[in-house]
Scaffold this active site. Sequence first.
Site, short mmCIF file in Angstrom:
data_model
loop_
_atom_site.label_atom_id
_atom_site.label_comp_id
_atom_site.label_asym_id
_atom_site.label_seq_id
_atom_site.Cartn_x
_atom_site.Cartn_y
_atom_site.Cartn_z
N VAL A 37 43.11 -22.61 -17.58
CA VAL A 37 44.32 -21.82 -17.37
C VAL A 37 45.58 -22.65 -17.55
O VAL A 37 46.59 -22.18 -18.08
CB VAL A 37 44.30 -21.19 -15.95
CG1 VAL A 37 45.65 -20.59 -15.60
CG2 VAL A 37 43.20 -20.15 -15.85
N ARG A 49 37.21 -3.82 4.38
CA ARG A 49 37.29 -2.86 5.49
C ARG A 49 36.92 -3.50 6.81
O ARG A 49 37.53 -3.22 7.84
CB ARG A 49 36.36 -1.66 5.22
CG ARG A 49 36.80 -0.75 4.10
CD ARG A 49 35.99 0.53 4.11
NE ARG A 49 36.34 1.40 2.99
CZ ARG A 49 35.74 1.39 1.82
NH1 ARG A 49 34.75 0.53 1.61
NH2 ARG A 49 36.10 2.22 0.86
N LYS A 106 35.96 1.56 -13.43
CA LYS A 106 35.81 2.52 -14.53
C LYS A 106 36.20 3.93 -14.14
O LYS A 106 36.78 4.67 -14.93
CB LYS A 106 34.37 2.50 -15.05
CG LYS A 106 33.33 2.72 -13.96
CD LYS A 106 31.94 2.45 -14.45
CE LYS A 106 30.93 2.48 -13.30
NZ LYS A 106 31.04 1.27 -12.46
N GLU A 130 37.81 -5.68 -18.69
CA GLU A 130 36.55 -5.91 -19.41
C GLU A 130 35.33 -5.52 -18.58
O GLU A 130 34.35 -4.98 -19.09
CB GLU A 130 36.44 -7.38 -19.81
CG GLU A 130 35.20 -7.72 -20.62
CD GLU A 130 35.18 -7.04 -21.99
OE1 GLU A 130 34.32 -6.16 -22.19
OE2 GLU A 130 36.03 -7.37 -22.82
N VAL A 133 33.34 -1.74 -18.27
CA VAL A 133 32.37 -1.17 -19.20
C VAL A 133 31.30 -2.20 -19.53
O VAL A 133 31.60 -3.28 -20.04
CB VAL A 133 33.04 -0.70 -20.51
CG1 VAL A 133 32.00 -0.09 -21.44
CG2 VAL A 133 34.15 0.30 -20.22
N ILE A 137 28.76 -7.70 -20.84
CA ILE A 137 28.86 -7.58 -22.29
C ILE A 137 30.32 -7.52 -22.70
O ILE A 137 31.06 -6.65 -22.23
CB ILE A 137 28.14 -6.32 -22.79
CG1 ILE A 137 26.67 -6.32 -22.37
CG2 ILE A 137 28.26 -6.19 -24.30
CD1 ILE A 137 25.95 -5.02 -22.68
N LYS A 206 32.71 5.45 -18.71
CA LYS A 206 32.73 4.35 -19.67
C LYS A 206 32.96 4.87 -21.10
O LYS A 206 33.66 4.24 -21.89
CB LYS A 206 31.41 3.58 -19.59
CG LYS A 206 31.21 2.87 -18.25
CD LYS A 206 29.80 2.36 -18.08
CE LYS A 206 29.61 1.66 -16.74
NZ LYS A 206 28.21 1.27 -16.49
#
Length: 434
Positions: A37, A49, A106, A130, A133, A137, A206
Amino acid sequence: MPHQSGSLRVALLGCGVVGTQVARLLTEQADDLAARVGARLELVGIAVRDTTAEREGVDPALLTQDADELVTRADVVVEVMGGIEPARTLILRAIEHGASVVTANKALLAADGPTLYAAADAAGVDLYFEAAVAGAIPIVRPVRESLAGDRVQRVLGIVNGTTNYVLDKMATDGLDLDQAVKEAQALGYAEADPTADVEGYDAAAKAAILASLAFHTRVSIDDVHREGITGLTADDVAWAASTGRTLKLLAIAERNTADDGTEGIQVRVHPALVPSDHPLAGVRGAFNAVFVEAEAAGELMFYGRGAGGAPTASAVLGDVVSVARHRVLGGRGPVESSYADLPVLPADSARTRYQVRLEVRDQPGVLAQVAAVLAEHGVSIESVRQSAVPDDHVALLLITTHTASERALSGTVEAISGLDVVRAVVSVLRVEGA
């Protein structure tokens, strides 16, 4: 503007299976992440919670129930709590206070993504997702960035690991649906309430996200035609195998043209028969795979673990590094691209092949009557297979059609079911990937 401090403050919303892994990786890989970074990532708080619950590897001093306050003192907010609210309100609050956001949500993106995109754009911060979905992958970034100069024609894939595991067990072990779901629950692949998976809601969310990215058009989950796997039986799976095919729950988003010539897109989630030699047929267990078909790039396949704490955390951390680098060096990632604004075409105009299984009277002329009905509706037959059943007066017909519209097929099935010689329409399944 580049970030001037030597560190970036990271707030984590949620500390379940994924959140715990994200917290662990931020701590254990702190030096490597800092090198990538250009500044240290300091985890300043984790909103949960219940602060008294034990979470292995997580410093209890970081836990807080005050998520509203936490998001106001972070440079990067990671949301892995799920659900629509309070996630939406917290993300918007974080953006309002100048934080970049990484989310795996999603459901929220599919329901109200444009609100989040617009807020991030107005505030000049990143919104990355990313992990929303297909778990680990890398599919969002390739579609959103790597294929930005190409024209995507179709996205086809298995994007829900739970249903893929269930269908795989039905095929390999002969289990019925309920047994396979219980096994998936025992292994942690399925929730206690598996509705979101088996009814196709998870896959539909998705599919909406992928369609939005691929076709530069706003697509919500309400635009997705959705069918789950609850109507499938062990008999359906066995018949699929006997005809050289495998049953999969597929998410499909594609360019298409309606009967009136309107060009648009169709987005659907439903069970489908896939030829056994197609790569998707070999996707086993809880794995995911997505095919992207583009004009210049051709066919691309993305395959890997679609769920789980560590795989999803991997995708989250990849996004965290990207947005953090933008904070350090200046610049921003891609914003929403909805310029194409293509219409979402009605589901009944989708065109594909079908496999129709009928229980009919075992007598001369039956096939001719059925074939006549198909012809009347403009549906042509590719192949017919007949099998006897223990009842001497009953036969099973398995009809595979050439490509036809959903509308034509629906009318055909309704007419066939009204024939005196037809005892029952046992199943109607789409054939994809061939």
